[in-house]
Design a protein around this motif. Structure first.
Motif, PDB file in Angstrom:
ATOM      1  N   LEU A   1      47.552  40.988  28.412  1.00 19.82           N
ATOM      2  CA  LEU A   1      47.999  40.364  29.667  1.00 19.82           C
ATOM      3  C   LEU A   1      49.279  39.539  29.525  1.00 19.82           C
ATOM      4  CD1 LEU A   1      44.613  39.470  31.333  1.00 19.82           C
ATOM      5  CD2 LEU A   1      46.315  41.088  32.124  1.00 19.82           C
TER       6      LEU A   1
ATOM      7  N   THR B   1      52.951  41.303  29.566  1.00 24.09           N
ATOM      8  CA  THR B   1      53.686  41.910  30.671  1.00 24.09           C
ATOM      9  C   THR B   1      54.990  41.190  30.965  1.00 24.09           C
ATOM     10  OG1 THR B   1      52.322  40.602  32.127  1.00 24.09           O
ATOM     11  CG2 THR B   1      51.688  42.869  31.828  1.00 24.09           C
TER      12      THR B   1
ATOM     13  N   LEU C   1      57.856  42.786  29.528  1.00 20.61           N
ATOM     14  CA  LEU C   1      58.201  43.967  30.327  1.00 20.61           C
ATOM     15  C   LEU C   1      59.043  43.567  31.541  1.00 20.61           C
ATOM     16  CD1 LEU C   1      57.390  47.034  30.583  1.00 20.61           C
ATOM     17  CD2 LEU C   1      55.736  46.235  32.241  1.00 20.61           C
ATOM     18  N   TYR C   2      58.648  42.483  32.190  1.00 23.12           N
ATOM     19  CA  TYR C   2      59.421  42.022  33.348  1.00 23.12           C
ATOM     20  C   TYR C   2      60.832  41.642  32.916  1.00 23.12           C
ATOM     21  CZ  TYR C   2      54.914  41.639  35.716  1.00 23.12           C
ATOM     22  OH  TYR C   2      53.689  41.896  36.250  1.00 23.12           O
TER      23      TYR C   2
ATOM     24  N   VAL D   1      39.916  37.917  33.303  1.00 20.05           N
ATOM     25  CA  VAL D   1      41.121  38.700  33.602  1.00 20.05           C
ATOM     26  C   VAL D   1      41.692  38.263  34.951  1.00 20.05           C
ATOM     27  CG1 VAL D   1      41.991  41.016  34.035  1.00 20.05           C
ATOM     28  CG2 VAL D   1      40.300  40.654  32.250  1.00 20.05           C
ATOM     29  N   ILE D   2      40.798  38.011  35.913  1.00 19.81           N
ATOM     30  CA  ILE D   2      41.256  37.592  37.246  1.00 19.81           C
ATOM     31  C   ILE D   2      41.971  36.243  37.160  1.00 19.81           C
ATOM     32  CG2 ILE D   2      40.443  36.829  39.521  1.00 19.81           C
ATOM     33  CD1 ILE D   2      38.371  39.063  39.342  1.00 19.81           C
TER      34      ILE D   2
ATOM     35  N   GLY E   1      45.280  36.816  36.047  1.00 18.70           N
ATOM     36  CA  GLY E   1      46.081  37.455  37.089  1.00 18.70           C
ATOM     37  C   GLY E   1      46.745  36.438  37.995  1.00 18.70           C
ATOM     38  N   ILE E   2      46.077  35.309  38.195  1.00 14.67           N
ATOM     39  CA  ILE E   2      46.656  34.259  39.040  1.00 14.67           C
ATOM     40  C   ILE E   2      47.952  33.747  38.418  1.00 14.67           C
ATOM     41  CG2 ILE E   2      46.248  31.967  40.051  1.00 14.67           C
ATOM     42  CD1 ILE E   2      44.152  33.617  41.199  1.00 14.67           C
TER      43      ILE E   2
ATOM     44  N   GLU F   1      49.817  35.374  36.313  1.00 13.32           N
ATOM     45  CA  GLU F   1      50.750  36.502  36.315  1.00 13.32           C
ATOM     46  C   GLU F   1      51.656  36.481  37.557  1.00 13.32           C
ATOM     47  OE1 GLU F   1      50.462  39.017  33.983  1.00 13.32           O
ATOM     48  OE2 GLU F   1      52.000  40.319  34.802  1.00 13.32           O
ATOM     49  N   PHE F   2      51.087  36.035  38.668  1.00 12.67           N
ATOM     50  CA  PHE F   2      51.803  36.058  39.946  1.00 12.67           C
ATOM     51  C   PHE F   2      53.144  35.331  39.847  1.00 12.67           C
ATOM     52  CE2 PHE F   2      52.265  34.342  44.387  1.00 12.67           C
ATOM     53  CZ  PHE F   2      52.614  35.552  44.948  1.00 12.67           C
TER      54      PHE F   2
ATOM     55  N   ILE G   1      55.660  37.436  38.407  1.00 17.63           N
ATOM     56  CA  ILE G   1      56.081  38.438  39.401  1.00 17.63           C
ATOM     57  C   ILE G   1      57.079  37.812  40.378  1.00 17.63           C
ATOM     58  CG2 ILE G   1      55.287  39.894  41.303  1.00 17.63           C
ATOM     59  CD1 ILE G   1      52.726  40.343  39.798  1.00 17.63           C
ATOM     60  N   LEU G   2      56.749  36.587  40.836  1.00 18.85           N
ATOM     61  CA  LEU G   2      57.663  35.909  41.761  1.00 18.85           C
ATOM     62  C   LEU G   2      59.028  35.694  41.114  1.00 18.85           C
ATOM     63  CD1 LEU G   2      55.695  33.144  43.680  1.00 18.85           C
ATOM     64  CD2 LEU G   2      56.393  35.392  44.451  1.00 18.85           C
TER      65      LEU G   2
ATOM     66  N   LEU H   1      60.381  37.466  38.817  1.00 14.29           N
ATOM     67  CA  LEU H   1      61.049  38.754  38.744  1.00 14.29           C
ATOM     68  C   LEU H   1      61.640  39.122  40.105  1.00 14.29           C
ATOM     69  CD1 LEU H   1      61.671  41.420  37.240  1.00 14.29           C
ATOM     70  CD2 LEU H   1      59.494  42.273  38.049  1.00 14.29           C
ATOM     71  N   VAL H   2      60.835  38.930  41.156  1.00 18.37           N
ATOM     72  CA  VAL H   2      61.315  39.265  42.498  1.00 18.37           C
ATOM     73  C   VAL H   2      62.530  38.406  42.838  1.00 18.37           C
ATOM     74  CG1 VAL H   2      60.748  39.189  44.935  1.00 18.37           C
ATOM     75  CG2 VAL H   2      59.116  40.132  43.331  1.00 18.37           C
TER      76      VAL H   2
ATOM     77  N   ALA I   1      57.760  44.102  43.564  1.00 22.08           N
ATOM     78  CA  ALA I   1      57.728  44.114  42.098  1.00 22.08           C
ATOM     79  C   ALA I   1      57.270  45.481  41.602  1.00 22.08           C
ATOM     80  CB  ALA I   1      56.804  43.023  41.589  1.00 22.08           C
TER      81      ALA I   1
ATOM     82  N   LEU J   1      49.134  47.486  35.760  1.00 22.66           N
ATOM     83  CA  LEU J   1      49.574  46.130  36.124  1.00 22.66           C
ATOM     84  C   LEU J   1      49.335  45.860  37.599  1.00 22.66           C
ATOM     85  CD1 LEU J   1      52.997  45.559  34.405  1.00 22.66           C
ATOM     86  CD2 LEU J   1      50.896  44.277  34.133  1.00 22.66           C
TER      87      LEU J   1
ATOM     88  N   LEU K   1      45.653  45.321  38.681  1.00 18.50           N
ATOM     89  CA  LEU K   1      45.200  43.944  38.472  1.00 18.50           C
ATOM     90  C   LEU K   1      45.817  43.022  39.515  1.00 18.50           C
ATOM     91  CD1 LEU K   1      43.800  41.759  36.771  1.00 18.50           C
ATOM     92  CD2 LEU K   1      45.864  41.620  35.421  1.00 18.50           C
TER      93      LEU K   1
ATOM     94  N   VAL L   1      43.651  41.088  42.404  1.00 17.77           N
ATOM     95  CA  VAL L   1      43.533  39.633  42.342  1.00 17.77           C
ATOM     96  C   VAL L   1      44.085  38.990  43.608  1.00 17.77           C
ATOM     97  CG1 VAL L   1      44.377  37.581  41.148  1.00 17.77           C
ATOM     98  CG2 VAL L   1      43.550  39.509  39.839  1.00 17.77           C
ATOM     99  N   HIS L   2      45.241  39.469  44.056  1.00 18.08           N
ATOM    100  CA  HIS L   2      45.869  38.791  45.184  1.00 18.08           C
ATOM    101  C   HIS L   2      45.250  39.164  46.528  1.00 18.08           C
ATOM    102  CE1 HIS L   2      48.514  36.423  42.866  1.00 18.08           C
ATOM    103  NE2 HIS L   2      48.645  37.447  42.063  1.00 18.08           N
TER     104      HIS L   2
END
Lengths: 161, 665
Positions: free
Chosen positions: A59, A62, A65-66, A136-137, A140-141, A143-144, A147-148, A150-151, B585, B619, B622, B626-627
């Motif tokens: 986890l 990633t 990767l981003y 894992v969940i 995932g929180i 991870e967001f 992602i933000l 990256l965006v 993304a 990816l 998940l 989750v979201h």
């Protein structure tokens, strides 16, 4: 100003791209390393939980990767894959550099934070392996925010030139 | 589509028929046995049954599961991911004879395993002894030799680094009344036997110790080293033969692993039954059973209670009992899978709402919105469909799979709107094969590069603003739906004032504000309508607060409500921007992989694109799960959901290794 001129626009842009990639990779390397260490403890007792531990370890990977995705996108914007990179002005180079900052820091620090959650979730694998998805969940929180970042970087890069 | 109404059961029966009754109830699988509380004081003499039987069944279950664990290593049984659980009739599962046989086999396996473990310890001890004997094998004297009338016999070891001459030199210096015989060596030491006259024994020993030699005590042995060595070898061979027999015992039982699994399932049923029994209360001859069952099962339950001659009382739960009532959700095929999500959050309260039918469409929609890829959707839908058809998973696993199947279909839907298949796989592929092929593809409606076989409606990367507005619009719809549910519930409960001063007021305020700001751009009167609505809403909110607490308290409440409302709705609706973030993304990472592969030619493109896209799919799975979950649990449930129920857990047959086909018991 002279200081920046020493780099040139392209140089500044490359500093940004390098930062995006290397910071994320450092975060991911530290993160996966931390979780891997925690996982060996469980695996020495119950090797059958290997897959679960591996998922948790992957986890925080990633973000690397981003980082490479953002770096790649930046090169793409600069024209590296469509006829070669054109020279940049100082301000254009600086824009690319700044645009890379969100993922560089967001990726680096979120990987470290996520790794701590993942390493703690290894405890779930040890004690209640059936509930490990909840760990894992939780990861995932975190991870967001990578992602933000990256965006954010991508949005800025799209408008950098 | 709702919360199943429950009946409360209290029954008294004779202990003689109890086990049979519980077995029957287990087979029916519709009665949850609960611990009775608030009994009248004169019933104090009742006490819970002893737990001997429970401990006994737990012990047997442990034995069986240990044996199954051992036999796993012998892998006679083949089972793949897609193999469904074997079906077994209820009578077969509870066949006592087969159970005893399986238990005996399990004990045999466990005993053989522990004997093998004990053997291993013995073997390593023997091997150490053999190793210790090796240097002395050439020596013809018995190891327990103490000397003669005039001499002492001593065994020594000395480091290989010290040359033999050094030892001899030292001995010569100490005395000449000695005889030295060199024995063998190992990796670190060489060994020797020293016969020395008693008069010089002490001096020689001291001199040798000073040199770094160590005196060895071999008194535990009798006879020569070679004799002992032979005996030990023979013992090891014996152990080998014994081990072979033990291994064969385990291997022979490996083909019975399925019987053992059935037996373990049975043992676990007995454990479940005993756990339920532990919740009963006993007197000397009778027992008291307290429990819950769904209303529709009333006639069935009554019939069984009558058959077993129990005295019973069945009642609807009183309102103060609601927190104790177990919750079962009545679902159809579409909403049932979402029970997994609801249960993960918390089951609804008995007087609450079943959220599944409201949540399901949003869950499916949002998941697909974030995933938005035809290729990923197809992989998800096909993968889960094949798994569902072949492995026929039951329970939560089956629900998860059905849920992801629906989400996959939704991803295909959204993907077909954005024209995304593994990101921009087809445009990149066509460019590499023959750029003329690109003419087959159509550009998006708003213009741009051709991406898909029909014109996509929008592109998440280029139409960021539209996607952002769309995400928030979806958020508004979900939040408004949540408010509507809450409002309806309040009206049903007769809390009209609360509904008016809360949900209705905020509907007016939010819609009014939106109209007042955006309305004039469409038509001038809309702005006025908006203002009227906005102030009407504010007035409702103020009046509501003033009625709840008069004077200054009401005003403060109004201020607080405005602040909480504005910040709450604002942050809730902004939270739906995650729909946009994940959509973008996913699309960008897919494009990056495709572009990266395309740099190096056709074959590397296909390899890189496939690996990269599978990674991106994982990816995204998940992230989207989750979201979507978060949006349901926080933003949506927060508006109306009353949680706190505990799931209905009837006494029933729950098996892990087989699928039980219902029959009489």
């Amino acid at each position: 100003m002279e200081f920046f001129e020493m780099f040139g626009g392209l140089g500044l842009a490359f500093i940004g791209i390098a930062l995006a990639i290397v910071m994320c990779c450092i975060g991911s390397a530290k993160g996966t390393g931390l979780v891997g260490e925690a996982a060996t403890g469980v695996l020495s007792e119950t090797p059958e939980h290997f897959t679960k531990c591996m998922i948790l370890e992957a986890l925080p990977g990633t973000q690397g990767l981003y980082g490479i995705a953002a770096g790649f996108f930046a090169l793409f914007v600069l024209g590296a894959f469509s006829g070669g990179i054109v020279p940049l002005t100082l301000s254009q180079g600086m824009s690319v550099l700044i645009a890379c900052i969100p993922i560089a820091f967001g990726g680096w620090l979120s990987a470290k934070a996520q790794a701590r959650v993942a390493a703690a979730s290894i405890n779930i694998v040890a004690k209640k392996p059936d509930d490990y998805m909840k760990g894992v969940i939780l990861c995932g929180i975190v991870e967001f925010y990578a992602i933000l970042s990256l965006v954010g970087t991508i949005l800025m890069l799209m408008n950098a030139l | 589509m709702s919360i199943v109404k429950m009946k409360h059961l209290r029954a008294l029966g004779l202990r003689e028929g109890r086990s049979k009754l519980l077995r029957r109830l287990r087979s029916m699988g519709c009665v949850e046995i609960d611990t009775p509380d608030e009994l009248p004081q004169e019933w104090d003499f009742l006490s819970p049954p002893d737990g001997d039987e429970l401990a006994h069944h737990l012990g047997e279950a442990d034995e069986l599961s240990a044996a199954i664990g051992i036999l796993k290593g012998y892998g006679k049984e083949k089972s793949g991911l897609l193999t469904p659980l074997p079906q077994v009739a209820e009578e077969t599962l509870f066949d006592e004879d087969a159970y005893r046989k399986a238990l005996a086999a399990a004990r045999q396996v466990n005993e053989a395993r522990s004997a093998l473990n004990a053997q291993q310890a013995k073997r390593s001890k023997l091997e150490t002894q053999l190793h210790a004997l090796e240097p002395w094998l050439e020596l013809p004297v018995p190891l327990d030799m103490e000397g003669t009338a005039k001499t002492d016999a001593m065994f020594f070891s000395v480091s290989l680094r010290l040359p033999r001459a050094a030892v001899v030199e030292r001995l010569d210096a100490a005395t000449e009344l000695y005889d030295l015989t060199w024995a063998g060596e190992d990796k670190e030491f060489r060994y020797f036997l020293l016969l020395v006259h008693k008069s010089a024994a002490q001096d020689v020993q001291a001199a040798l110790l000073e040199l770094g030699c160590a005196r060895l005590n071999l008194r535990g042995w009798s006879g020569t080293a070679a004799e002992n060595h032979r005996a030990l070898k023979a013992r090891l061979t014996e152990l080998d033969q014994e081990a072979e027999v033990l291994q064969k015992t385990i291997e022979d039982n490996a083909q019975r692993v399925f019987d053992l699994k059935v037996a373990l399932d049975k043992a676990n049923q007995e454990v479940g039954l005993e756990r339920a029994k532990a919740r009963l209360l006993d007197s000397e001859r009778t027992f008291l059973l307290d429990g819950w069952f769904p209303v529709e099962k009333e006639s069935e339950v009554k019939a069984v209670l009558d058959e077993f001659g129990l005295a019973y009382e069945i009642a609807d739960p009183a309102e103060e009992e609601y927190p104790k009532v177990p919750i079962q959700l009545k679902s159809n095929k579409l909403t049932d899978p979402f029970t997994v999500v609801t249960a993960m959050y918390s089951m609804p309260a008995y007087d609450g709402v079943d959220p599944n039918p409201f949540m399901a469409p949003f869950f499916i929609l949002f998941f697909g919105f974030m995933m938005n890829d035809i290729g990923y959707g197809l992989l998800m839908a096909l993968g889960t469909a094949i798994f569902l058809a072949k492995a026929k998973p039951k329970g939560d696993k089956g629900r998860m799979m059905s849920m992801f199947f629906m989400c996959g279909i939704s991803s295909i839907f959204w993907g077909s709107l954005t024209g995304s298949f593994f990101g921009d796989f087809f445009p990149q592929l066509f460019k590499l094969i023959n750029p003329e092929l690109l003419n087959i593809l159509k550009p998006p409606v708003g213009g741009g590069d051709p991406t898909w076989f029909w014109p996509p409606l929008f592109n998440p990367v280029n139409n960021t603003i539209q996607v952002m507005i769309g995400s928030m619009a979806l958020g508004v719809i979900q939040v408004f739906t949540g408010m509507a549910i809450s409002m309806v519930e309040k009206f049903k409960r007769g809390e009209a004032l609360d509904a008016l001063s809360n949900e209705v007021a905020w509907y007016c305020i939010l819609i009014g504000a939106a109209l007042a700001i955006a309305g004039p751009m469409v038509a001038a009167p809309l702005g006025t309508v908006g203002l009227v609505l906005l102030f009407g809403g504010l007035a409702l909110l103020l009046v509501g607060n003033l009625i709840k607490s008069k004077g200054l308290g009401g005003l403060v409440g109004f201020g607080g409500a405005i602040y909480n409302g504005v910040s709450g709705y604002f942050s809730d609706i902004l939270s739906y921007l995650r729909l946009m973030a994940l959509m973008m993304a996913g699309a960008i990472i897919a494009q990056v992989f495709n572009t990266l592969g395309a740099v190096f030619g056709l074959v590397p493109f296909i390899i890189v694109a496939l690996i990269g896209n599978v990674l991106n799919l994982v990816l995204n799975l998940l992230g989207c799960y989750v979201h979507t979950l978060r949006l349901q649990c926080l933003e949506f449930f927060g508006r109306f959901y009353k949680d706190g129920g505990k799931a209905f857990d009837p006494l029933a047959v729950h098996t892990n290794y087989v699928d039980v086909i219902k029959g009489g018991n």
